[in-house]
Enzyme design. Structure first.
Site, PDB file in Angstrom:
ATOM      1  N   GLY A 170       0.836  -1.188   0.000  1.00 11.17           N
ATOM      2  CA  GLY A 170       0.000   0.000   0.000  1.00 11.17           C
ATOM      3  C   GLY A 170       0.876   1.245   0.000  1.00 11.17           C
ATOM      4  O   GLY A 170       2.055   1.187   0.371  1.00 11.17           O
TER       5      GLY A 170
ATOM      6  N   GLY B 252       0.145  -4.899   0.656  1.00  9.08           N
ATOM      7  CA  GLY B 252      -1.019  -4.601  -0.166  1.00  9.08           C
ATOM      8  C   GLY B 252      -1.049  -5.360  -1.488  1.00  9.08           C
ATOM      9  O   GLY B 252      -2.125  -5.639  -2.024  1.00  9.08           O
TER      10      GLY B 252
ATOM     11  N   GLU C 194       5.136  -6.204   7.391  1.00 12.67           N
ATOM     12  CA  GLU C 194       4.618  -5.043   8.125  1.00 12.67           C
ATOM     13  C   GLU C 194       5.109  -4.909   9.561  1.00 12.67           C
ATOM     14  O   GLU C 194       5.095  -3.793  10.102  1.00 12.67           O
ATOM     15  CB  GLU C 194       3.084  -5.052   8.115  1.00 12.67           C
ATOM     16  CG  GLU C 194       2.452  -4.795   6.747  1.00 12.67           C
ATOM     17  CD  GLU C 194       2.181  -6.069   5.952  1.00 12.67           C
ATOM     18  OE1 GLU C 194       2.710  -7.141   6.327  1.00 12.67           O
ATOM     19  OE2 GLU C 194       1.433  -5.987   4.966  1.00 12.67           O
TER      20      GLU C 194
ATOM     21  N   ASP D 207      -1.757  -6.979   7.285  1.00 11.14           N
ATOM     22  CA  ASP D 207      -3.184  -6.684   7.084  1.00 11.14           C
ATOM     23  C   ASP D 207      -3.658  -7.210   5.723  1.00 11.14           C
ATOM     24  O   ASP D 207      -3.247  -8.295   5.317  1.00 11.14           O
ATOM     25  CB  ASP D 207      -3.447  -5.182   7.295  1.00 11.14           C
ATOM     26  CG  ASP D 207      -2.803  -4.304   6.241  1.00 11.14           C
ATOM     27  OD1 ASP D 207      -1.815  -4.737   5.612  1.00 11.14           O
ATOM     28  OD2 ASP D 207      -3.286  -3.167   6.033  1.00 11.14           O
TER      29      ASP D 207
END
Ligand code: QUE
Length: 360
Positions: free
Chosen positions: A65, A119, A142, A150
């Site tokens: 992301g 992401g 992450e 996530d």
């Protein structure tokens, strides 16, 4: 409109090209806002038989992301400038897109020809097909930026064989294609040089003649299929399952040290470099995730992001990895012993933003 992602119809195929090659195709909110409506339209368009998603350039599928933009918004808000809306909107809309991929009613084929992190994993792992190449490198890194794995990591990581998901989540280990096939993430493997030909074959194939479009996608990939090579994970699998089944980070580290192997020492060293808060939150996330539905997993992750955005380590992690690039984050709390259960529990509490909701 943005040129950062291209959505085009090529005969029976909806083709998504992530088009920020200089930023390793990192996913921005603008890109999410193009991809999500395209998928919604293609889901209901009988002329579209499958979706193919790829990255532009020769280095990455998608590096993650656009956490740098989220960092900018959060930092600005801390300085009393701006509303910081991106710190909620980015994750909310990204997770809704992850769910749209999870529920997409046709073959969704991700071509993982390069770096695939965070992401980028969320744009691929929830679909029906993932084609790897010799350039594929996939990770959920992450914990190294003060976040947690996530984009559906809550759901898919605890469902990988044994405790491999917990290992990947805590260490951010980078996997090549052979290991992705060993874990069941890869669905086909082709030479990178054949990716353009494969895309062309998808667009030119007679999907009308195929009784099972999911099998048809595999059959087309099989024209270029080569072996992905030997995985390395099987050699460490017993160690992973022995050590990463433990119920605290401290116990996992102790188990790794007890192994007395080079591999286990390296894993322990890597874990000790990660955000202590992220590590404890991530372990709790992995254990909760086994029992959650996909939607509940995404709602939990949204809660977790809002706690992270209100904390310290995400700002420090992005500073160290993407802004100053000194790779020397000063985590706070600095040690595992200073992260208490109350701090972990707050990551699962209802945020001011409210829970993530899913529309039609
Ligand atoms: C952990 C991450 C990310 C990361 C590095 C980490 C991540 C991400 C990027 C990234 C990389 C290149 C870019 C960019 C972002 O790096 O999620 O904009 O050009 O997106 O250690 O989770």
């Amino acid at each position: 409109m943005t040129e950062d992602v291209l959505c085009a119809v090529h005969g029976p195929i909806g083709l998504i090209t992530l088009n920020r090659p200089k930023a390793l195709n990192a996913l921005t909110l603008d890109m999410i806002r193009v991809i999500d409506p395209a998928l919604r339209a293609w889901a209901g368009d009988p002329g579209i038989r499958a979706v193919v998603i790829r990255g532009a350039g020769d280095r990455a599928f998608c590096a993650g992301g656009d956490v740098r933009a989220v960092w900018d918004a959060g930092k600005a808000r801390q300085a009393g400038q701006g509303d910081g809306r991106l710190t909620a909107d980015f994750f909310r809309e990204e997770y809704r897109l992850n769910r749209r991929i999870k529920t997409f009613p046709k073959p969704y084929i991700a071509l993982l020809d390069g770096i695939t992190m965070g992401g980028g994993v969320g744009l691929s792992v929830h679909g029906s097909h993932r084609v790897t190449t010799e350039k594929t490198l996939l990770a959920m890194p992450e914990t190294g930026i003060g976040l947690f794995p996530d984009v559906g990591g809550t759901y898919f990581l605890p469902r990988l064989p044994g405790y491999c998901g917990t290992y990947l989540a805590l260490t951010g280990a980078r996997l090549q294609a052979a290991d992705l096939h060993y874990l069941g993430i890869g669905t086909g493997h082709v030479p990178s040089a054949e990716i353009d030909a494969l895309v062309q074959d998808f667009t030119r194939a007679d999907w009308d003649a195929a009784p099972d479009p999911y099998k048809f996608a595999d059959d087309i990939t099989a024209r270029y299929e080569v072996g992905a090579g030997e995985p390395v994970l099987p050699a460490w699998r017993e160690t992973i399952d022995r050590c990463f089944a433990a119920d605290s980070i401290e116990a996992i580290l102790a188990a790794l040290v007890r192994e007395g192997s080079e591999w286990a020492d390296q894993a322990a060293k890597t874990i000790l470099s990660m955000s202590p808060t992220s590590l404890k939150v991530t372990l709790a996330q992995m254990r909760r995730g086994v029992e959650l539905t996909f939607d509940d997993a995404m709602r939990l992750e949204f809660r977790m992001t809002q706690a992270v955005m209100a904390g310290h380590d995400f700002y420090e992690g992005i500073r160290a990895v993407l802004v100053d690039k000194d790779r020397s984050p000063r985590w706070n709390p600095a040690g595992l012993d200073a992260v208490d259960d109350g701090m972990i529990g707050r990551h699962f509490a209802l945020p001011d933003e409210g829970d993530l909701t899913f529309g039609a």
